[in-house]
Scaffold this motif. Structure first.
Motif, short mmCIF file in Angstrom:
data_model
loop_
_atom_site.label_atom_id
_atom_site.label_comp_id
_atom_site.label_asym_id
_atom_site.label_seq_id
_atom_site.Cartn_x
_atom_site.Cartn_y
_atom_site.Cartn_z
N THR B 358 -0.21 52.42 -36.44
CA THR B 358 0.18 52.87 -37.77
C THR B 358 -0.70 52.14 -38.77
O THR B 358 -0.77 50.92 -38.77
N SER B 359 -1.38 52.92 -39.55
CA SER B 359 -2.34 52.28 -40.44
C SER B 359 -1.62 51.77 -41.67
O SER B 359 -0.97 52.51 -42.39
N HIS B 360 -1.69 50.48 -41.84
CA HIS B 360 -1.11 49.90 -43.05
C HIS B 360 -2.20 49.62 -44.06
O HIS B 360 -1.92 49.30 -45.20
N ALA B 361 -3.42 49.71 -43.61
CA ALA B 361 -4.52 49.48 -44.54
C ALA B 361 -5.56 50.55 -44.28
O ALA B 361 -5.78 50.96 -43.15
N GLU B 362 -6.15 51.02 -45.33
CA GLU B 362 -7.13 52.09 -45.23
C GLU B 362 -8.43 51.55 -45.77
O GLU B 362 -8.51 51.17 -46.94
N VAL B 367 -2.51 50.60 -48.22
CA VAL B 367 -2.25 51.99 -48.58
C VAL B 367 -1.28 52.13 -49.74
O VAL B 367 -1.28 53.12 -50.45
#
Lengths: 805, 645
Positions: B358-362, B367
């Protein structure tokens, strides 16, 4: 046409702002018992988020605007219990029930000045009320909701309770700080306690630090009795209770503005503080080390650590005067796990202030209450393909996904100090995005912003404002700035309106009457380079540049501007001040055509069919361009910002007008009303009232969207359209049967335990009920199915229906 | 084993896999749970430098014994991800094998010198230690250990290249099985029949099945390639041996134990024809792991090496690596209602698992945070850069007229000849023409930036004079954009602009459509020019101030002279050096002093303000509360300030 008015319905699609509890002592969010879900309380909705995927998996509509505290029900982990001043409300957040509000109890007697509920036990809740600097600890019985006062303390300036509820720290009016052990009071009550005895036993535990804490702004106390006192000068005083040798204390200095919130981490190794600086400060209490988390979205008003999720910090960030963003940050990597943000429109005047001044005037001079003096409206734009609502607020543009009921993203459109403002920096004026438009295909966005020169030194250019027109290209999931045009209409000329024609072009109209048309072309710099250097042809730059193609000379008038293209794109109507002129969109010549002059500045222009709608500060007039006369729809309206309160559905030939009026019953407030009108008559097709004032209304293909002053978004959508060729006049029997079918379908959807059932019901009815043939935009539907892990079927269904509507 | 992997072992319950991995110059122990959804255990522990792993063994379910080449045995706890115990070896010879015995509930270790140690698993204390050389004349390196029950007593099976059955209590060799030529790498007792055990040796294709009672080979299983690891599974009558070959395929032998040897012959004959009489058996099936056909991009995808294998009563557990670091697992039932599941060549296709956290940072950006403003890659122009498409249609950039092409061709020739001429000229070091034209042609902004950073007038002049005229237009455009973007850089660009116009002015003015091409430059310069009135205004003010100061000086001088007249005996100090310095212009003369005085006065006012501010600040400090100010007032003031923001 008998039941025509029934064919529109009003529905609220978002839950409003997160509830601001009194004094921001607690966050309007609780973690589920396993820590995997976050339950966020908006003023009219409970939203349940699955933390791992950041997805809202359930919503429960319940009015919590009066709530002062929310806790997980200690008796059942599927329920949350919310406290208002006179009620205790139990809401089931996990299961789909017919009525999510499981129980409502009346507090007897009601606690008038209830501030917070700080501890919940299986049989008793413990609350604190505060009035005239006197705090009282109340016990609320879970079964009967009867409240009893356990202990009172007078002359209190500030107070705090520890996470386990056993410690109470106060700062008294004389500046003394006291620490009490109230574990005797906050235990499971077996019998009615003896007040005097209890008070004496609590007093016996008190520890006092002599007075120097008068400037206290917030405080916190840990389970082990360490008191942290934040002051208005930004110094945090640490007092160590329970020590036998003297009264050890120390100070933590970093903040330079008042500390707004303090919180101990679950293991009490860290103290977390926050304030106007927009920086979360982590003080390691043993190693004397500090860590910072800067660049948060707003000043920090509340920090909390949920007992069910000790490895996350939740903070409330003030993003506008009345609304907060709830942010959950992992304590491990300090990266956000969840952020819940309401709609952030840029209101001309906060409605609270408008109502307050109106009430004062009303009381003093019996002011005329028929009109609203303040501009309480806010502009909003709708993206043509994604259907996101766009709010320009200060330097940022917020995109709000209505279907999911969540903020999609926030894009800064102007460089700005991203950290918080303190002290003298508050004088620095913020740049502001004042106009926003989209191209018809949704690939381009044009923004116009004004950036005042920083007034640090008293220079001659201190009154200069630099303007910029920016073109943004939609790339995957964010806007990329493609082109910035400095002073698009020459130095210190402000653009008043951006309108877009159906094709790829933006038209800007400045306040002096100049009109400019911008069209895209391949980057002329790059193409020149390639033509000049024939060898480097492969380095063709594909960047698109918008260039000025037409301009008309400005006049000297400075006035509010409004503009619109006619629906067949053959005319450009431009209003300056109170005068409307019609221009040729190709050459921008003014066409000699007489339009009625208004007596006050025109706020907005709309075109539908052959009609031009002119909205001035006082009047709403429809002008038939073909017949050359005004139509029957002409009304006196008086509201500043009325331009934001009118929307036109040119497809159905309908005009939506929102009207805000003061009402004195039951209490002095502004209430809104939305009317849907046909171009030719004053009789509304549909009218609906709203409990709050309307801030803006806009047209989307699915209906009229409106935003109220509590940042809730609602939609006025056409009801399920029946086949118009069928019997126009339904007899009573058929109406009743129709209602029955509707009710049954609703009930089926509501009660269906399995997804298949609900789907079957829906498809069975599809042939006769959902007859309308509508094109559904994939761009709207696709994001709904993205990342749906953990989303319950019915909330997914809800979203799909909302998107399809 | 291949690549960085040194050893891999499933635990007894087949819930975790332990791996020994070479990571640069250190060895790491990795423990991974097979089913991630049930157990999130996934640990990595780096040993300190110089510690090299030679053996790996699970002690019970929760601990791992790690044998090192320096004779140490570490006990690693995956749950704590730390070394919990250290078994100090008696000798410093490398540990060759570790064996946890279910029979004795102790850990057996063998080292390269042929010593055996028995360790208690609770206290991790040495129970006994003896050497193979005590019992045997020849010295043989012990490579594998196992324990069996023989005649109701626990015995140790010691694998060198032969196998010895050692009585633990008496410390004597009971039986010897001549086995392989190479050292034994696998020694597996059969659990259901304590009479039997299996051996496999290094670089050997044969797996021998021995019977202890008969003191002879009972069967030989022949693999296609040399065997590296074997596993045995039994379920009722069925039994299965799987072997990992050196290429990483699995070979499966069905019922290697149950079938009896071929018809009995006389004892003598059998002994003579030992090799021929022993039943040899070829693999019944082979299992290969591969990607689905549409995902095969390179030979590695076609074939995934199996790293470890384990058999339970019903399931075959295998593991392989994705991306050389992530262990993937598969569990296949090996029998089905009394019949074996595999036959022939089986290819199991497993697609690559998408690793999607799960991407918490892009792009390194949280995010939830607002997307910040970034105009780095943006074209910046001036609003008045007017490009009228009535005059110049969009397409004319792409479609050139024939005449233009011809012109260009001839121009190109000219250019070539010009270049030829230039080559003859002596190149001076003081030009950046080549770099500049390269930067302009390739649209290379950083390169251009380095060129523009140069401020030496001579270099600028030379560079521009050697630049092609067509590129000059481009350069002008670039300069215009840079000036629009950063107004304060005009000083730097000034030079360049000036010289372009001086050198290439003639060519530029003859160009068609120049106004369109240089619209942005025109807009920038016009904007610059509009500041003239303001500058004039500023000049006027400065003049006024200058005159005022001059006047003031005059008046002051007048009064000074009067003063001189009034008291004649003023102390006039004459310092020769200062006077000289003033004359030399090193120290400012008197009128400048006046200016300083004025500034000082201003400063003083500001200081006062600052002092006030400081006082206000001081009031907010708690320490200063006692000094007269009412606290309520302070609070009110503070509250006001607070609400206003």
């Amino acid at each position: 046409m008998a039941d025509f008015s029934n064919r529109w319905t009003k529905a609220m699609v978002t839950g409003g702002n997160p509830v601001a509890f009194p004094g921001m002592r607690a966050l309007p969010a609780v973690a589920s018992a396993d820590g995997k879900h976050s339950i966020v309380c908006l003023s009219h909705q409970l939203r349940v988020y699955f933390l791992q995927t950041r997805q809202c998996i359930r919503t429960v509509d319940v009015d919590l605007s009066q709530a002062v505290a929310v806790h997980l029900d200690p008796g059942s982990e599927n329920q949350v219990v919310a406290f208002t001043r006179n009620e205790v409300i139990y809401v089931n957040w996990r299961e789909k029930l017919e009525n999510a509000v499981v129980a409502k109890q009346n507090l007897t007697p009601p606690i008038e000045d209830l501030q917070t509920v700080f501890k919940t036990l299986l049989t008793t809740y413990f609350a604190i009320s505060e009035a005239d600097s006197q705090i009282k600890i109340h016990a609320i019985d879970r079964e009967t909701a009867t409240s009893t006062v356990l202990y009172g303390l007078a002359g209190v300036r500030a107070y705090a309770t520890s996470a386990d509820g056993h410690k109470l720290a106060v700062v008294l009016d004389n500046g003394d700080a006291c620490l009490y052990d109230i574990s005797a009071a906050v235990a499971e009550q077996t019998c009615v306690p003896d007040h005097a005895l209890l008070a004496a036993s609590i007093e016996a535990t008190s520890e006092t630090w002599a007075g120097q804490y008068k400037t206290v702004t917030c405080m916190a106390v840990s389970n082990s009795g360490v008191v942290a006192i934040g002051t208005s000068a930004g110094i945090i005083n640490m007092l160590y209770g329970g020590s036998l040798t003297g009264k050890p204390q120390r100070t933590l200095r970093w903040h330079i503005d008042p500390v707004h919130s303090l919180c101990f981490s679950a293991d009490e190794i860290y103290l977390v503080s926050g304030g106007n600086e927009k920086v979360l400060v982590f003080w390691h209490l043993e190693l004397d080390r500090t860590q910072f988390l800067p660049r948060l979205a707003g000043p920090i008003d509340c920090i909390s650590v949920d007992i069910h999720r000790p490895d996350h910090y939740s903070v409330a960030l003030r993003v506008s005067e009345t609304s907060h963003e709830i942010l959950t940050i992992s304590a491990v990597d300090l990266i956000s796990r969840l952020s819940v943000s309401p709609v952030r429109p840029c209101y001309g005047t906060p409605v609270r202030r408008a109502v307050e001044t109106a009430r004062k005037k009303h009381q003093q001079q019996k002011m005329d209450l028929r009109s609203v003096r303040h501009n309480i409206t806010a502009p909003v734009a709708v993206h043509p393909t994604s259907k996101h609502l766009y709010f320009a607020n200060g330097a940022a543009v917020q995109a709000y996904d209505v279907v999911r009921g969540e903020q999609a993203f926030v894009q800064h459109a102007v460089p700005q100090i991203s950290t918080g403002r303190v002290r003298s920096e508050r004088k620095v004026e913020d740049p502001e995005v004042s106009a926003l438009a989209f191209s018809a295909d949704g690939q381009w966005m044009a923004t116009f912003d004004a950036m005042p020169t920083l007034d640090f030194d008293n220079l001659m250019l201190r009154n200069d404002v630099s303007y910029a027109l920016k073109f943004w290209r939609w790339a995957e999931s964010s806007w990329l700035l493609a082109l910035k045009i400095v002073d698009p209409h020459g130095t210190s000329v402000e653009v008043g309106a951006i309108v877009t024609l159906g094709d790829h072009s933006f038209t800007t109209i400045d306040t002096r009457g100049g009109i400019r048309v911008w069209k895209p072309r391949a980057n002329h710099v790059g193409s020149l380079a390639t033509s000049a250097a024939s060898a480097g042809a492969q380095n063709m730059v594909t960047q698109t540049v918008w260039t000025l193609r037409r301009a008309s000379a400005p006049a000297n008038t400075v006035a509010p501007v409004a503009a619109c293209y006619s629906s067949d794109r053959s005319l450009l109507a431009v209003a300056h001040g109170s005068v409307v002129r019609v221009h040729d969109p190709e050459l921008l010549h003014a066409i000699d055509f007489v339009l009625p002059a208004m007596d006050l500045p025109i706020e907005a222009l709309f075109a539908t069919g052959t009609h031009l709608i002119i909205v001035s500060l006082r009047k709403l007039v429809l002008f038939d361009l073909v017949a050359g006369c005004e139509t029957g729809l002409a009304a006196q309206v008086s509201a500043p910002g009325i331009g934001n309160l009118v929307a036109v559905d040119s497809h159905r030939q309908l005009i939506a007008v929102a009207i805000n009026q003061f009402s004195t019953e039951p209490e002095f407030a502004l209430r809104g009303k939305i009317l849907l009108l046909r171009p030719d008559s004053l009789a509304p097709v549909f009218s609906t009232e709203h409990s709050l004032a309307i801030a803006s209304i806009t047209y989307t293909p699915s209906g009229f969207m409106f935003v109220d002053t509590d940042s809730r978004v609602g939609v006025i959508a056409p009801e399920i359209r029946q086949d118009l060729t069928g019997s126009a006049e339904d007899d009573l029997a058929s109406q009743m049967s129709k209602m029955l079918v509707n009710a049954q379908a609703t009930a089926n959807v509501l009660f269906a335990r399995s997804g298949e059932d609900s789907m079957r019901t829906e498809s069975a009815d599809a042939t006769d009920k959902w007859t309308s043939h509508k094109a559904i935009d994939v761009a709207v539907l696709q994001p709904i199915f993205a990342n749906i892990e953990g989303v319950s079927l019915d909330s997914l269904f809800e979203r799909v229906v909302r998107a399809v509507q | 084993m291949s690549g960085p992997l040194l050893a891999a072992k499933f635990d007894a319950a087949n819930t975790h896999l332990a791996l020994a991995v070479q990571a640069l110059d250190t060895h790491q122990v990795k423990v991974q749970a097979l089913v991630v959804t049930q157990d999130l255990l996934n640990t990595l522990f780096s040993l300190s430098k110089g510690q090299k792993i030679s053996a790996l063994e699970w002690i019970s379910g929760s601990q791992l014994a790690v044998g090192l080449t320096n004779g140490q045995i570490l006990v690693y706890s995956p749950a704590q991800n730390s070394i919990t115990n250290e078994l100090e070896g008696v000798s410093s010879a490398a540990i060759t094998d570790l064996h946890y015995s279910q029979i004795t509930s102790t850990v057996w270790s063998s080292d390269a010198e042929g010593h055996f140690c028995e360790w208690d698993t609770l206290r991790f204390a040495l129970l006994q230690r003896f050497a193979l050389s005590d019992m045997l004349d020849a010295t043989e390196a012990v490579s594998k250990l196992a324990t069996v029950i023989h005649q109701n007593e626990p015995h140790l099976l010691v694998g060198t290249h032969n196998v010895y059955l050692v009585n633990i209590l008496e410390k004597s060799i009971v039986k010897t099985f001549p086995a392989h030529v190479q050292p034994i790498i696998a020694l597996t007792p059969v659990t259901s029949d304590s009479d039997l055990f299996l051996t496999a040796a290094e670089g050997d294709r044969f797996i021998n099945v021995y019977s202890i009672a008969k003191n002879a080979t009972r069967a030989v299983l022949v693999a296609q390639l040399s065997v590296t690891q074997i596993a045995l599974g039994e379920c009722g009558d069925l039994s299965l041996v799987t072997a990992i070959t050196e290429t990483g395929t699995l070979e499966v032998f069905q019922n290697p134990l149950s079938a009896e040897a071929p018809p009995q012959e006389s004892l003598k004959k059998r002994r003579k024809q030992l090799a021929s009489s022993v039943r040899s058996k070829h693999a019944d099936a082979s299992i290969k792991y591969s990607r689905p056909t549409d995902e095969i991009r390179n030979p590695d995808d076609d074939f995934m090496r199996v790293n470890a294998v384990s058999l339970t009563e019903s399931v075959l557990h295998t593991t392989w690596m994705d991306n050389a670091t992530i262990s993937r697992f598969d569990a296949v039932p090996w029998h089905n209602e009394g019949a074996f599941a595999f036959a022939g060549t089986v290819v199991i296709r497993k697609s690559k698992q998408e690793i999607k956290p799960t991407s918490h940072a892009e792009r390194g950006h949280d995010v939830a945070a607002p997307q910040l403003y970034n105009e780095r890659h943006t074209v910046v122009t001036e609003g008045s850069a007017f490009q009228n498409d009535l005059v110049n249609s969009d397409d004319d950039d792409d479609d050139e007229t024939l005449a233009e092409r011809l012109e260009k061709l001839s121009g190109g020739k000219k250019r070539v000849s010009a270049l030829g001429k230039k080559k003859l000229q002596k190149h001076t070091a003081g030009t950046l023409t080549v770099v500049l034209s390269q930067a302009l042609r390739n649209n290379d902004h950083s390169l251009l930036e380095t060129v523009l950073a140069n401020r030496d007038p001579a270099v600028v002049q030379n560079t521009i004079s050697r630049l092609e005229a067509s590129l000059a237009v481009v350069l002008l455009d670039r300069l215009a954009e840079r000036i629009t973007r950063q107004t304060q850089r005009f000083d730097q660009m000034n030079f360049w602009l000036k010289w372009i116009i001086i050198v290439h002015g003639g060519v530029l003015s003859s160009m068609p459509n120049l106004s369109n091409k240089l619209a942005s430059l025109h807009a920038v310069l016009t904007k610059k020019a509009t500041t003239l009135p303001r500058l004039l205004e500023l000049q006027g003010r400065l003049n006024m101030i200058e005159q005022q100061s001059a006047l003031k000086k005059e008046i002051l001088n007048g009064s000074a002279t009067q003063n001189d007249y009034d008291d004649a005996d003023t102390d006039v100090e004459y310092v020769e050096e200062i006077d000289d310095a003033v004359e030399a212009g090193l120290i400012g003369s008197e009128d400048e002093d006046d200016d300083i005085d004025m500034d000082a006065a201003d400063d003083y006012e500001e200081e006062e303000e600052e002092e006030e501010e400081e006082a206000e600040e001081a009031r907010n400090l708690p320490g200063n509360d006692d000094e007269g100010l009412s606290d309520v007032e302070t609070a009110v003031v503070n509250n006001d300030v607070y609400e206003e923001d």
